[in-house]
Design an enzyme around this catalytic site. Structure first.
Site, PDB file in Angstrom:
ATOM      1  N   ASP A  99       0.825  -1.210   0.000  1.00  0.00           N
ATOM      2  CA  ASP A  99       0.000   0.000   0.000  1.00  0.00           C
ATOM      3  C   ASP A  99       0.859   1.261   0.000  1.00  0.00           C
ATOM      4  O   ASP A  99       2.033   1.238   0.396  1.00  0.00           O
ATOM      5  CB  ASP A  99      -0.954   0.010   1.195  1.00  0.00           C
ATOM      6  CG  ASP A  99      -0.233  -0.015   2.543  1.00  0.00           C
ATOM      7  OD1 ASP A  99       0.771  -0.745   2.667  1.00  0.00           O
ATOM      8  OD2 ASP A  99      -0.664   0.691   3.480  1.00  0.00           O
ATOM      9  N   GLU A 164       0.266  -1.142   5.771  1.00  0.00           N
ATOM     10  CA  GLU A 164       1.319  -0.560   6.609  1.00  0.00           C
ATOM     11  C   GLU A 164       1.091   0.918   6.839  1.00  0.00           C
ATOM     12  O   GLU A 164       1.337   1.431   7.945  1.00  0.00           O
ATOM     13  CB  GLU A 164       2.693  -0.786   5.961  1.00  0.00           C
ATOM     14  CG  GLU A 164       3.881  -0.448   6.865  1.00  0.00           C
ATOM     15  CD  GLU A 164       4.280   1.031   6.838  1.00  0.00           C
ATOM     16  OE1 GLU A 164       5.025   1.463   7.749  1.00  0.00           O
ATOM     17  OE2 GLU A 164       3.841   1.757   5.912  1.00  0.00           O
TER      18      GLU A 164
END
EC number: 3.5.1.14
Length: 446
Positions: A99, A164
């Site tokens: 991400d 994350e």
């Protein structure tokens, strides 16, 4: 004239041929990097399925074992394996997150998901530094090692995790807590680091833990023209000034070169909420009864977190000023200590062979490694350190401005290619390491 023209054309053709030859060796490597960057995995709607499909396709081309896990539906975690010849040895885990943070498209010189390669060799894209580069560099390094005939003694795992950038709770945290992870017998974890503006690479052995604090002040509402003590706004501003002085003192240590950024407690105000709203703005002749401010505090494991909390209660939000601070007002609070009360960090001395291996591998790849650092923010590495495992943050980006979460994030293709060489050396060193028959890298040993 004709002779001169012919010579000019021949020269251009030779130059073009030479340029094509230079690019042809690296073009597929850069192209794969660009393909990954073009997958929009920005929050709040990251394309995790598309990213997983791309990674699985690359894994298949490398004959790596693979599985996709969804600890939370729709949040795909890809786990790859390069089996080692000695399953009794602990494994190497190469972690990266898929991400990325959002981008303000109108602030970029190139669209943030175009992965545009400009004439300087800079690849512009969200995630080019943080941290899609690392995930693909792992794969490219393994591609080179396989092509050279290298056979790992230790199994090498690659984890591509979601979320994350929003805390990692549905990604790395769930992986670290899972039975799947226990079965990997991990001995060492590599995770992300930071770019370096100099020729020296940076490596991180710990990180600052977040304490997201909200301070709230209360007071009686009153006419906007009246002067009286202990209004909500007055009390909150006193707190903000106290926080500002502390922040300045910590920052002065960094400016003077006495401490690195990761070694001090950072405090930044991130929001201020006050006033009595109206449909068109705020009531101007009324003093509000409540006011609050939010602070992003980051605490290194070498700091005294308990003393900081006492400072918050006594100086930043004392009840004597009608402050309603309490421990429950931490939006997030992560301890700098592990379950046994020790600072959460990875050793960088002779007790940790993995650190020495990293230093030697970087040197063998003609790189320079700087002094070990504490990462100034938070990464997924903390979830593995919390298990007692050594985890090192490292992203091979030298001669590169630090642009994570910034506009116009980019990575030069030459630095990207050099990073692959660095990882090739590191993975080879880690996957080959056997400490005279001991099961090196076990949690008890380190």
């Amino acid at each position: 004239m004709e002779l001169r023209l012919h010579l000019c054309i021949i020269s251009l053709l030779l130059l073009s041929s030479k340029s094509t030859a230079i690019l042809s060796d690296d073009d597929p490597i850069i192209s794969r990097f660009q393909r990954y960057l073009r997958i929009n995995t920005a929050h709040p709607n990251p394309q995790y399925r598309e990213a997983a499909d791309f990674i699985l396709s690359e894994a298949e081309s490398l004959s790596l074992e693979s599985q996709t896990i969804e600890f939370v539906p729709g949040k795909h975690l890809v786990l790859l394996k390069w089996p080692g010849s000695d399953p009794s040895l602990s494994s190497v885990l190469l972690n990266s997150h898929t991400d990325v943070v959002p981008a303000e498209h109108d602030k970029w010189v190139h669209p943030p998901f175009s992965a545009n390669l400009d004439s300087n060799g800079d690849v512009y894209a969200r995630g080019s530094q943080d941290m899609k580069c690392v995930g693909i560099q792992y794969l490219e390094a393994i591609r080179r090692l396989k092509a050279s005939g290298f056979k790992p003694k230790r199994s090498v795992y690659l984890s591509f995790v979601p979320d994350e950038e929003i805390g990692g709770h549905d990604g790395a945290e769930k992986l670290a807590e899972s039975d799947v992870f226990k079965g990997l017998n991990v001995g060492i974890v590599l995770d992300e680091g930071l770019a370096s503006p100099t020729e020296t690479y940076r490596a991180f052995y710990a990180e600052r833990c977040p304490m997201w604090l909200v301070i709230k002040a209360t007071g009686a509402p009153g006419h906007g023209a009246k002067l009286y003590d202990n209004t909500a706004m007055e009390n909150l501003l006193k707190s903000i000034e106290s926080v500002r002085r502390f922040r300045a003192a910590q920052f002065d240590l960094v400016k003077a070169g006495l401490k690195a950024e990761g070694e001090v407690i950072s405090v930044n105000m991130v929001f201020l909420k006050a006033g009595t709203p109206t449909p068109t703005g705020f009531v101007m002749n009324m003093q509000p009864s409540e006011a609050e401010a939010g602070f992003d505090i980051r605490v290194p494991p070498i700091a005294d977190q308990e003393s900081l909390e006492k400072r918050i209660a006594k100086e930043w939000a004392p009840t004597s000023r009608n402050m309603t601070f309490r421990h429950g007002q931490f939006k997030q609070k992560v301890s700098v200590l592990d379950k046994s009360g020790k600072p959460i960090l990875t050793a960088t001395d002779s007790s940790n062979p993995w650190w020495a291996l990293l230093e030697d591998a970087v040197k063998k790849a003609n790189g320079k490694l700087g002094k070990p650092e504490i990462f100034p923010a938070s990464t997924d590495a903390r979830y593995f350190r919390n298990l007692g495992l050594p985890a090192i943050g490292f992203s091979p980006m030298a001669n590169t401005p630090i642009l994570l979460h910034d506009h116009n994030e980019f990575l030069n293709k030459d630095e990207y290619l050099k990073g692959i060489e660095i990882y090739e050396s590191m993975i080879k060193a880690y996957a080959s390491y056997v400490d005279h028959g001991k099961i090196a890298g076990s949690r008890d040993e380190l």
